[in-house]
Design a protein around this motif. Structure first.
Motif, PDB file in Angstrom:
ATOM      1  N   LYS A   1      22.898   0.724 -27.979  1.00 27.83           N
ATOM      2  CA  LYS A   1      23.589   1.683 -27.117  1.00 27.83           C
ATOM      3  C   LYS A   1      23.648   1.258 -25.654  1.00 27.83           C
ATOM      4  O   LYS A   1      24.247   1.935 -24.844  1.00 27.83           O
ATOM      5  CB  LYS A   1      22.882   3.039 -27.200  1.00 27.83           C
ATOM      6  CG  LYS A   1      22.912   3.637 -28.577  1.00 27.83           C
ATOM      7  CD  LYS A   1      22.111   4.907 -28.612  1.00 27.83           C
ATOM      8  CE  LYS A   1      22.069   5.439 -30.030  1.00 27.83           C
ATOM      9  NZ  LYS A   1      21.252   6.646 -30.121  1.00 27.83           N
ATOM     10  N   ASP A   2      23.012   0.150 -25.289  1.00 32.29           N
ATOM     11  CA  ASP A   2      22.899  -0.171 -23.864  1.00 32.29           C
ATOM     12  C   ASP A   2      23.723  -1.378 -23.408  1.00 32.29           C
ATOM     13  O   ASP A   2      23.510  -1.885 -22.327  1.00 32.29           O
ATOM     14  CB  ASP A   2      21.437  -0.370 -23.475  1.00 32.29           C
ATOM     15  CG  ASP A   2      20.846  -1.675 -23.989  1.00 32.29           C
ATOM     16  OD1 ASP A   2      21.555  -2.451 -24.642  1.00 32.29           O
ATOM     17  OD2 ASP A   2      19.663  -1.919 -23.723  1.00 32.29           O
TER      18      ASP A   2
ATOM     19  N   ALA B   1      15.195 -10.010 -11.563  1.00 25.26           N
ATOM     20  CA  ALA B   1      15.246 -10.856 -12.761  1.00 25.26           C
ATOM     21  C   ALA B   1      13.962 -11.637 -12.995  1.00 25.26           C
ATOM     22  O   ALA B   1      13.509 -11.769 -14.129  1.00 25.26           O
ATOM     23  CB  ALA B   1      16.438 -11.812 -12.666  1.00 25.26           C
ATOM     24  N   LYS B   2      13.318 -12.125 -11.932  1.00 26.23           N
ATOM     25  CA  LYS B   2      12.116 -12.936 -12.123  1.00 26.23           C
ATOM     26  C   LYS B   2      10.925 -12.104 -12.597  1.00 26.23           C
ATOM     27  O   LYS B   2       9.967 -12.648 -13.123  1.00 26.23           O
ATOM     28  CB  LYS B   2      11.770 -13.724 -10.866  1.00 26.23           C
ATOM     29  CG  LYS B   2      11.230 -12.916  -9.725  1.00 26.23           C
ATOM     30  CD  LYS B   2      10.892 -13.808  -8.557  1.00 26.23           C
ATOM     31  CE  LYS B   2      10.245 -13.016  -7.443  1.00 26.23           C
ATOM     32  NZ  LYS B   2       9.809 -13.855  -6.363  1.00 26.23           N
TER      33      LYS B   2
ATOM     34  N   ARG C   1       8.016  -7.393 -19.388  1.00 31.06           N
ATOM     35  CA  ARG C   1       7.950  -7.492 -20.851  1.00 31.06           C
ATOM     36  C   ARG C   1       6.502  -7.649 -21.312  1.00 31.06           C
ATOM     37  O   ARG C   1       6.041  -6.969 -22.214  1.00 31.06           O
ATOM     38  CB  ARG C   1       8.780  -8.685 -21.313  1.00 31.06           C
ATOM     39  CG  ARG C   1       8.773  -8.911 -22.794  1.00 31.06           C
ATOM     40  CD  ARG C   1       9.733 -10.069 -23.113  1.00 31.06           C
ATOM     41  NE  ARG C   1       9.806 -10.303 -24.511  1.00 31.06           N
ATOM     42  CZ  ARG C   1       9.296 -11.372 -25.112  1.00 31.06           C
ATOM     43  NH1 ARG C   1       8.689 -12.299 -24.400  1.00 31.06           N
ATOM     44  NH2 ARG C   1       9.401 -11.525 -26.405  1.00 31.06           N
ATOM     45  N   ARG C   2       5.762  -8.535 -20.677  1.00 27.86           N
ATOM     46  CA  ARG C   2       4.370  -8.756 -21.055  1.00 27.86           C
ATOM     47  C   ARG C   2       3.513  -7.525 -20.766  1.00 27.86           C
ATOM     48  O   ARG C   2       2.636  -7.179 -21.538  1.00 27.86           O
ATOM     49  CB  ARG C   2       3.835  -9.987 -20.356  1.00 27.86           C
ATOM     50  CG  ARG C   2       4.466 -11.250 -20.897  1.00 27.86           C
ATOM     51  CD  ARG C   2       4.101 -12.457 -20.064  1.00 27.86           C
ATOM     52  NE  ARG C   2       4.913 -13.586 -20.417  1.00 27.86           N
ATOM     53  CZ  ARG C   2       4.538 -14.540 -21.259  1.00 27.86           C
ATOM     54  NH1 ARG C   2       3.371 -14.499 -21.825  1.00 27.86           N
ATOM     55  NH2 ARG C   2       5.346 -15.533 -21.520  1.00 27.86           N
TER      56      ARG C   2
ATOM     57  N   TRP D   1      16.697  -8.670 -23.035  1.00 33.72           N
ATOM     58  CA  TRP D   1      15.613  -9.532 -22.578  1.00 33.72           C
ATOM     59  C   TRP D   1      14.241  -9.091 -23.078  1.00 33.72           C
ATOM     60  O   TRP D   1      13.302  -9.872 -23.082  1.00 33.72           O
ATOM     61  CB  TRP D   1      15.618  -9.624 -21.051  1.00 33.72           C
ATOM     62  CG  TRP D   1      15.506  -8.303 -20.365  1.00 33.72           C
ATOM     63  CD1 TRP D   1      16.526  -7.461 -20.032  1.00 33.72           C
ATOM     64  CD2 TRP D   1      14.308  -7.666 -19.933  1.00 33.72           C
ATOM     65  NE1 TRP D   1      16.031  -6.342 -19.425  1.00 33.72           N
ATOM     66  CE2 TRP D   1      14.673  -6.441 -19.352  1.00 33.72           C
ATOM     67  CE3 TRP D   1      12.964  -8.017 -19.985  1.00 33.72           C
ATOM     68  CZ2 TRP D   1      13.743  -5.562 -18.827  1.00 33.72           C
ATOM     69  CZ3 TRP D   1      12.036  -7.138 -19.456  1.00 33.72           C
ATOM     70  CH2 TRP D   1      12.437  -5.929 -18.886  1.00 33.72           C
ATOM     71  N   LEU D   2      14.099  -7.833 -23.548  1.00 33.74           N
ATOM     72  CA  LEU D   2      12.802  -7.398 -24.075  1.00 33.74           C
ATOM     73  C   LEU D   2      12.452  -8.080 -25.398  1.00 33.74           C
ATOM     74  O   LEU D   2      11.294  -8.289 -25.704  1.00 33.74           O
ATOM     75  CB  LEU D   2      12.774  -5.881 -24.256  1.00 33.74           C
ATOM     76  CG  LEU D   2      12.376  -5.090 -23.037  1.00 33.74           C
ATOM     77  CD1 LEU D   2      12.553  -3.604 -23.278  1.00 33.74           C
ATOM     78  CD2 LEU D   2      10.963  -5.390 -22.600  1.00 33.74           C
ATOM     79  N   LYS D   3      13.450  -8.404 -26.191  1.00 30.36           N
ATOM     80  CA  LYS D   3      13.271  -9.163 -27.441  1.00 30.36           C
ATOM     81  C   LYS D   3      12.214  -8.541 -28.356  1.00 30.36           C
ATOM     82  O   LYS D   3      11.184  -9.148 -28.652  1.00 30.36           O
ATOM     83  CB  LYS D   3      12.911 -10.609 -27.147  1.00 30.36           C
ATOM     84  CG  LYS D   3      13.928 -11.335 -26.315  1.00 30.36           C
ATOM     85  CD  LYS D   3      13.452 -12.722 -25.956  1.00 30.36           C
ATOM     86  CE  LYS D   3      14.372 -13.347 -24.948  1.00 30.36           C
ATOM     87  NZ  LYS D   3      13.795 -14.513 -24.314  1.00 30.36           N
TER      88      LYS D   3
END
Length: 127
Positions: free
Chosen positions: A92-93, A48-49, A55-56, A99-101
């Motif tokens: 679909k997921d 999670a961390k 994402r970045r 969290w990717l936003k």
């Protein structure tokens, strides 16, 4: 005319992504384990961390490998299409990719700029 992406482009994007992920994580004092398997699959030990680093790294990779090659009009279309595709995949997921936003093209543009500046500002570029 539709452009195509070669396997060489995909391989380059995978190498760039791995570099951004490990470099960005290192800049923040964390380690990200990313390795290329024998079959070419990029394996990431995810927790999670590391999601924000992932994402970045994804945003920086997409910006470096694809977005930066396009003219202004094409960039808008690229961001819009990327967000539309993400929305389809997200639907679909069961929320696993939330969290990717990546739902708004204008926000994605801001994210590309902000993430690039943040990454470069943390590097010691010397003189």
């Amino acid at each position: 005319e539709r452009s195509v992406v070669s396997m060489r482009d995909i391989g380059r994007a995978a190498r760039v992504f791995k570099w951004f992920l490990t470099s960005y994580s290192r800049l923040h004092g964390e380690s990200a384990s990313a390795a290329v398997e024998k079959d070419g699959t990029l394996k990431i030990d995810m927790c999670a961390k590391l999601r924000e680093h992932l994402r970045r790294a994804l945003v920086l990779t997409m910006g470096y490998c694809y977005h930066s090659r396009l003219n202004r009009d094409q960039r808008w279309g690229y961001r819009k299409r990327l967000c539309e595709t993400w929305e389809r995949l997200r639907s679909k997921d069961d929320g696993a990719m939330e969290w990717l936003k990546l739902s708004d093209a204008n926000e994605l543009n801001k994210m590309l700029i902000d993430t690039s500046y943040e990454f470069v500002s943390q590097m010691d570029l010397g003189e």
